[in-house]
Scaffold this motif. Structure first.
Motif, PDB file in Angstrom:
ATOM      1  N   PRO A 170      77.634  91.441  33.733  1.00  0.00           N
ATOM      2  CA  PRO A 170      78.395  91.376  34.967  1.00  0.00           C
ATOM      3  C   PRO A 170      77.999  90.215  35.871  1.00  0.00           C
ATOM      4  CG  PRO A 170      76.698  93.037  35.148  1.00  0.00           C
ATOM      5  CD  PRO A 170      76.595  92.486  33.758  1.00  0.00           C
ATOM      6  N   THR A 171      76.839  89.587  35.615  1.00  0.00           N
ATOM      7  CA  THR A 171      76.351  88.587  36.544  1.00  0.00           C
ATOM      8  C   THR A 171      77.118  87.274  36.390  1.00  0.00           C
ATOM      9  OG1 THR A 171      74.663  87.741  35.034  1.00  0.00           O
ATOM     10  CG2 THR A 171      74.070  89.622  36.406  1.00  0.00           C
ATOM     11  N   ARG A 172      77.143  86.538  37.474  1.00  0.00           N
ATOM     12  CA  ARG A 172      77.824  85.240  37.448  1.00  0.00           C
ATOM     13  C   ARG A 172      77.110  84.276  36.516  1.00  0.00           C
ATOM     14  NH1 ARG A 172      78.868  81.381  42.764  1.00  0.00           N
ATOM     15  NH2 ARG A 172      80.106  79.764  41.669  1.00  0.00           N
ATOM     16  N   TRP A 173      75.776  84.339  36.493  1.00  0.00           N
ATOM     17  CA  TRP A 173      75.011  83.457  35.613  1.00  0.00           C
ATOM     18  C   TRP A 173      75.345  83.720  34.149  1.00  0.00           C
ATOM     19  CZ3 TRP A 173      72.701  79.249  34.563  1.00  0.00           C
ATOM     20  CH2 TRP A 173      71.813  79.156  33.496  1.00  0.00           C
ATOM     21  N   ALA A 174      75.506  84.984  33.784  1.00  0.00           N
ATOM     22  CA  ALA A 174      75.849  85.307  32.398  1.00  0.00           C
ATOM     23  C   ALA A 174      77.228  84.760  32.041  1.00  0.00           C
ATOM     24  CB  ALA A 174      75.802  86.820  32.190  1.00  0.00           C
ATOM     25  N   ARG A 175      78.178  84.863  32.966  1.00  0.00           N
ATOM     26  CA  ARG A 175      79.515  84.335  32.688  1.00  0.00           C
ATOM     27  C   ARG A 175      79.491  82.815  32.538  1.00  0.00           C
ATOM     28  NH1 ARG A 175      80.835  88.176  36.709  1.00  0.00           N
ATOM     29  NH2 ARG A 175      81.015  86.510  38.268  1.00  0.00           N
ATOM     30  N   LEU A 176      78.741  82.153  33.405  1.00  0.00           N
ATOM     31  CA  LEU A 176      78.636  80.702  33.309  1.00  0.00           C
ATOM     32  C   LEU A 176      77.976  80.281  32.001  1.00  0.00           C
ATOM     33  CD1 LEU A 176      77.581  79.763  36.964  1.00  0.00           C
ATOM     34  CD2 LEU A 176      79.788  79.353  35.880  1.00  0.00           C
ATOM     35  N   ARG A 177      76.950  81.028  31.587  1.00  0.00           N
ATOM     36  CA  ARG A 177      76.260  80.673  30.343  1.00  0.00           C
ATOM     37  C   ARG A 177      77.179  80.834  29.148  1.00  0.00           C
ATOM     38  NH1 ARG A 177      72.960  83.478  26.786  1.00  0.00           N
ATOM     39  NH2 ARG A 177      73.138  85.367  28.032  1.00  0.00           N
ATOM     40  N   ARG A 178      77.966  81.915  29.141  1.00  0.00           N
ATOM     41  CA  ARG A 178      78.896  82.114  28.030  1.00  0.00           C
ATOM     42  C   ARG A 178      79.980  81.039  28.019  1.00  0.00           C
ATOM     43  NH1 ARG A 178      78.022  87.581  29.378  1.00  0.00           N
ATOM     44  NH2 ARG A 178      79.792  87.559  30.813  1.00  0.00           N
ATOM     45  N   ALA A 179      80.483  80.682  29.214  1.00  0.00           N
ATOM     46  CA  ALA A 179      81.511  79.641  29.286  1.00  0.00           C
ATOM     47  C   ALA A 179      80.967  78.299  28.811  1.00  0.00           C
ATOM     48  CB  ALA A 179      82.038  79.530  30.712  1.00  0.00           C
ATOM     49  N   ALA A 180      79.735  77.969  29.219  1.00  0.00           N
ATOM     50  CA  ALA A 180      79.137  76.706  28.788  1.00  0.00           C
ATOM     51  C   ALA A 180      78.934  76.691  27.280  1.00  0.00           C
ATOM     52  CB  ALA A 180      77.813  76.484  29.508  1.00  0.00           C
ATOM     53  N   ALA A 181      78.479  77.811  26.713  1.00  0.00           N
ATOM     54  CA  ALA A 181      78.284  77.877  25.264  1.00  0.00           C
ATOM     55  C   ALA A 181      79.602  77.710  24.522  1.00  0.00           C
ATOM     56  CB  ALA A 181      77.622  79.207  24.895  1.00  0.00           C
TER      57      ALA A 181
END
Length: 324
Positions: A170-181
């Protein structure tokens, strides 16, 4: 941030003038000739086309199309804005936003430009470290440690790109990491993408290095290319630091590198000035792209003559065309 960049640039140039005087700057301006400017324009054409090619590959990997002609024109415009405006990246931001508006996805347009620039800088860093390991330069003793750090950084990026998180955190950091990957896998590390990106980036670095070598020869540096190439690569890294229209860190790094190599700091400053003028002139086609785009936007839409018939407003027929 802008004021910090302006202050740092002014401080670097002020220190150089204080220590070396104004003669190296004036010498650089006096030695620029038509041959050097023509060579810079030709090399800039090569590097601009390669940048456009790389950008098109990354954008396609992210799911947005980009015609090659439009990419070349946008890269020329970006080159001009980068050297004409403070910051050195405003042209890239502009082309990212413009492409995003054309494709109705500004976020993806900006990401495509950001990943394209990052890929180019990564290839430049790898080439620089490899060549500085084998060629004599003022920083050669420190290069094994730098190379080890670069290998570790590349390994981390590759692992992060290949990682496929199972859950949707749910965290914003997790979403950003997945998008970057996802962007790295699709835009940079795809099987059909990364070889072309590496080739295009290597050609861009070669074009910039050749431009610097011509600038050094024009400024009177008589050292052989094997001695000048490491200095050129160091200066190109310094030119990537925050600057104002390309000026500031480039002149400081060039002065230091030439002094450390025994070529003299004044010659380094003169070379940096010649290089800056060559880059500015080579980017002038981007000004033409801006003017053409402005003229198209300012052109009024063709007026349609209207007339009233039977209480209705209808377009008037051109002369010679009978009524129905």
């Amino acid at each position: 941030m802008t004021w910090a960049r302006l202050t740092a640039t002014a401080a670097i140039l002020a220190v150089l003038v204080w220590r070396l005087g104004t003669d190296p700057f004036l010498d650089g301006l006096r030695t620029v000739d038509g041959g050097a400017l023509a060579a810079a324009a030709g090399l800039a054409m090569l590097t601009t086309v390669c940048c456009a090619w790389r950008w098109r590959i990354v954008a396609r990997g992210l799911g947005v199309e980009l015609p090659m002609g439009a990419a070349v024109a946008a890269c020329y415009r970006s080159l001009f804005l980068n050297v004409a405006l403070p910051g050195g990246v405003l042209g890239d931001v502009h082309r990212g936003i413009s492409h995003g508006r054309d494709t109705d996805d500004v976020g993806r347009g900006l990401r495509a430009v950001a990943w394209e620039r990052a890929a180019g800088q990564a290839v430049q860093a790898v080439l620089t470290v490899v060549l500085l390991l084998v060629l004599p330069s003022p920083v050669r003793p420190a290069m094994p440690l730098v190379a080890a750090g670069l290998v570790a950084a590349v390994a981390i990026v590759v692992v992060a790109a290949r990682a496929r998180p199972g859950g949707e955190g749910p965290t914003r950091w997790a979403r950003l990491r997945r998008a970057a990957a996802r962007d790295l896998r699709a835009g940079l590390f795809a099987r059909r993408a990364w070889p072309a990106i590496v080739v295009a980036s290597a050609l861009v670095v070669a074009g910039h290095a050749a431009t610097f070598l011509i600038a050094a020869r024009t400024a009177g540096a008589g050292a052989p290319p094997s001695r000048m190439l490491p200095l050129a690569l160091l200066v190109l890294l310094g030119a990537a630091l925050p600057n104002v229209g390309g000026w500031g860190p480039r002149e400081g790094v060039t002065a230091w590198a030439f002094a450390a190599a025994g070529l003299g700091a004044p010659r380094g400053v003169a070379t940096a000035v010649v290089y800056g003028v060559m880059v500015l002139v080579a980017g002038l086609p981007g000004a033409a792209v801006l003017v053409v785009a402005w003229a198209r936007r300012a052109r009024p839409a063709p007026a349609i003559e209207r007339t009233v018939r039977g209480g209705l407003v209808v377009p008037a027929r051109p002369e010679g065309v009978p009524d129905a």
